[in-house]
Enzyme design. Sequence first.
Site, PDB file in Angstrom:
ATOM      1  N   GLU A 105     -10.510  -4.864  -0.699  1.00 16.40           N
ATOM      2  CA  GLU A 105      -9.730  -4.097  -1.672  1.00 16.40           C
ATOM      3  C   GLU A 105      -9.936  -4.547  -3.111  1.00 16.40           C
ATOM      4  O   GLU A 105     -10.069  -3.721  -4.002  1.00 16.40           O
ATOM      5  CB  GLU A 105      -8.233  -4.136  -1.321  1.00 16.40           C
ATOM      6  CG  GLU A 105      -7.849  -3.302  -0.107  1.00 16.40           C
ATOM      7  CD  GLU A 105      -7.999  -4.051   1.213  1.00 16.40           C
ATOM      8  OE1 GLU A 105      -8.351  -5.250   1.178  1.00 16.40           O
ATOM      9  OE2 GLU A 105      -7.756  -3.459   2.278  1.00 16.40           O
ATOM     10  N   HIS A 165       2.861  -4.726   6.281  1.00 13.54           N
ATOM     11  CA  HIS A 165       2.322  -3.371   6.180  1.00 13.54           C
ATOM     12  C   HIS A 165       3.368  -2.347   5.735  1.00 13.54           C
ATOM     13  O   HIS A 165       3.132  -1.156   5.836  1.00 13.54           O
ATOM     14  CB  HIS A 165       1.757  -2.923   7.538  1.00 13.54           C
ATOM     15  CG  HIS A 165       0.442  -3.549   7.877  1.00 13.54           C
ATOM     16  ND1 HIS A 165       0.246  -4.904   7.907  1.00 13.54           N
ATOM     17  CD2 HIS A 165      -0.759  -2.999   8.208  1.00 13.54           C
ATOM     18  CE1 HIS A 165      -1.007  -5.159   8.250  1.00 13.54           C
ATOM     19  NE2 HIS A 165      -1.634  -4.030   8.430  1.00 13.54           N
TER      20      HIS A 165
END
Lengths: 363, 325
Positions: free
Chosen positions: B60, B129
């Site tokens: 990322e 998450h």
Amino acid sequence: MTKKTTSTKKPEVAGYNARQAPINAKLGHDELLGLYRDMVRIRRFEERCLRSYQQGKIGGFLHLYIGQESIAVGCVSVMGKNDHIITAYRDHGHALAVGMGMNEMMAENYGKYTGCSKGKGGSMHYFDPSRNFWGGHGIVGGQIPLGTGLAYALKYKGLKGAALAFMGDGAVNQGAVHESYNLAALWSLPVIFVIENNGYSMGTSQERSSAGPSLAQRAEGYGMNWDIVENGHDVLEVRDKVAAALKLAHEKSLPSVLEIRTYRYRGHSVADPDTTYRDKKEIEEYKSTKDPLMVCQSALLAEKVLTEELIAKIDEAARAEAENSAQFAEASPYPTVEDIKKDVYWEIDNPADRKSEGALFFD
Amino acid sequence: MPVITYREALRAAMSEEIERDPNVLLMGEEVAQFNGAYKISEGMLAKYGPKRIVDTPISEAGFIGMGVGAAMLGLRPVMELMFFSFYSVAFDQIFNNAANIRYMSGGLINCPIVIRGPANGGTNVGATHSHTPESIAAYHPGIKVVVPSNAYDAKGLMKSAIRDNDPVMFMENTILYGESMEVPDGEYLVPLGKANVLREGTDLSIIGHGRAIQMALKAADLLKEKHNINAEVVDLRSIRPLDEETILNSVKKTNRALYVEESKPFCSVGAMVACIISDKAFDYLDAPVKRLTSIDAPAIYSPPLEKLQLPTVERIYQAALETLK
């Protein structure tokens, strides 16, 4: 000189002479003078910055490029019109090399509105996209994904160009740098990762911070081309090696890592007293044998491109230019309080084209 | 009017923009060959090819930063985070580079990037998450933050976000991906910064964003049914820019406000909105502004408990009654 990690790179071809390399053999009188002049201008600018800093005119940090001038000048001198450049916070040399003016740079250091970023960036954050110069970045290694993105955009647009993404030896242990290596190699992006290895990441020597035989060789893990410029103080050797990497990028869209060995004479920043991690003798030894300006000067004197008279003239002009920039900065206005909220959002700065509604500021 | 899902609305928006502008591309983990972890980009690789729909490694910081650099040079990348929670891995690239590049260059550079993905809890994937970082993102001047709560808005806001010349964090919701509604065919835009009054009312303003505001509609039905209370429901749609005018007009009409959101309470969007209301509409208030958020702890895994940690219709209903006491 600091104990250098042994390079495992293939040895130079016997009798290598950077001056005879094709990219340099064709250099004319004016071009050689131009390289020398640019290095002198960087040094005199940096010295003037230091004085201003000591006078309390410049805030924050000041990272000087003194000792490393041959790298920015050598690299930029072989860039073409679609080649782009990005670097970290030791950015004055690159800025001058791409053609930014001392006035706008010094004014930026002084936090003045006439600065290249209107006084909003400071010494570490110079930009000039019109000259393909994308900063000037403060976080170690943080600019490397951006440089990779410049290369991505060039390839996407089908332009024959490359991105030179500069970092120091301290950046090579940042994750973002390794992620960039992987993306560049995976997608064959035309980017050259240039490591300006001055031996110290702030006050920590290479031996104390980086594992492995050399910084550049890490490229092998990504199947990327790499090379080391042992004599980073030699502007012609820098040119030769960067030109080879640029050729790979332009013609085959291949990335590479180029480690350029160099040395900085001043502390990491001017705030660094430079007394804890290296011996003064080490600095003096480098200065007396490998100073980029001196080495270039001797070679050009021998070639009769330079004369003592010309040396003095170039020096004097550079000093005057730097002095004038300090006067320009001094005389320039500061940004206003109203300026603080400009250049935050494109839409606020371009109200006629604004499409969104509602509040963007909350004070 | 065709009935499509939130997922299909996002896909339609990105597809239309890819067809309209050659500089728009979609990048992210599993967006191409895998057809998207949540199938947002299903079929797009086949239709637009690998130049426009690009699979990235799990990297990322690298690929978001790369997108920022590409945006500086004129591309308009839409970067998918498989979970918005993974923004933390790219924090420096988003909040030091994308957010600041215009400012630090004195306005010479702009960064037209969209970073999108689901930012919600409720799917039993644990604390790592389930982040809802809209207030964290909106804290940063230079960044815009959008949170669509339905398919119509998802499409219109996405198209506006892609055309925006500033970096936009576009926060979706996996639980909403399958929700359907009538969405017009073809071109329309929903501007950033324009709130939507989902239900008009006179007794209380329930203001909020994301999936919580959909729950607020159900709570408003209960309030009407059981107590004949007419709650107004205002969906912000966009956090920054923020439609202060619609918020204040509603509160001035109802004199009571409840903010609902899925985030944690500390420095949440609701905290900011409560502050704005007290600054600018204090004299109109008949009660303190109340907030209903997730219970203030990391997202719990245990499925029945996670439901209770998040806002529920019942909790919103009870909070509304307290605001009316």
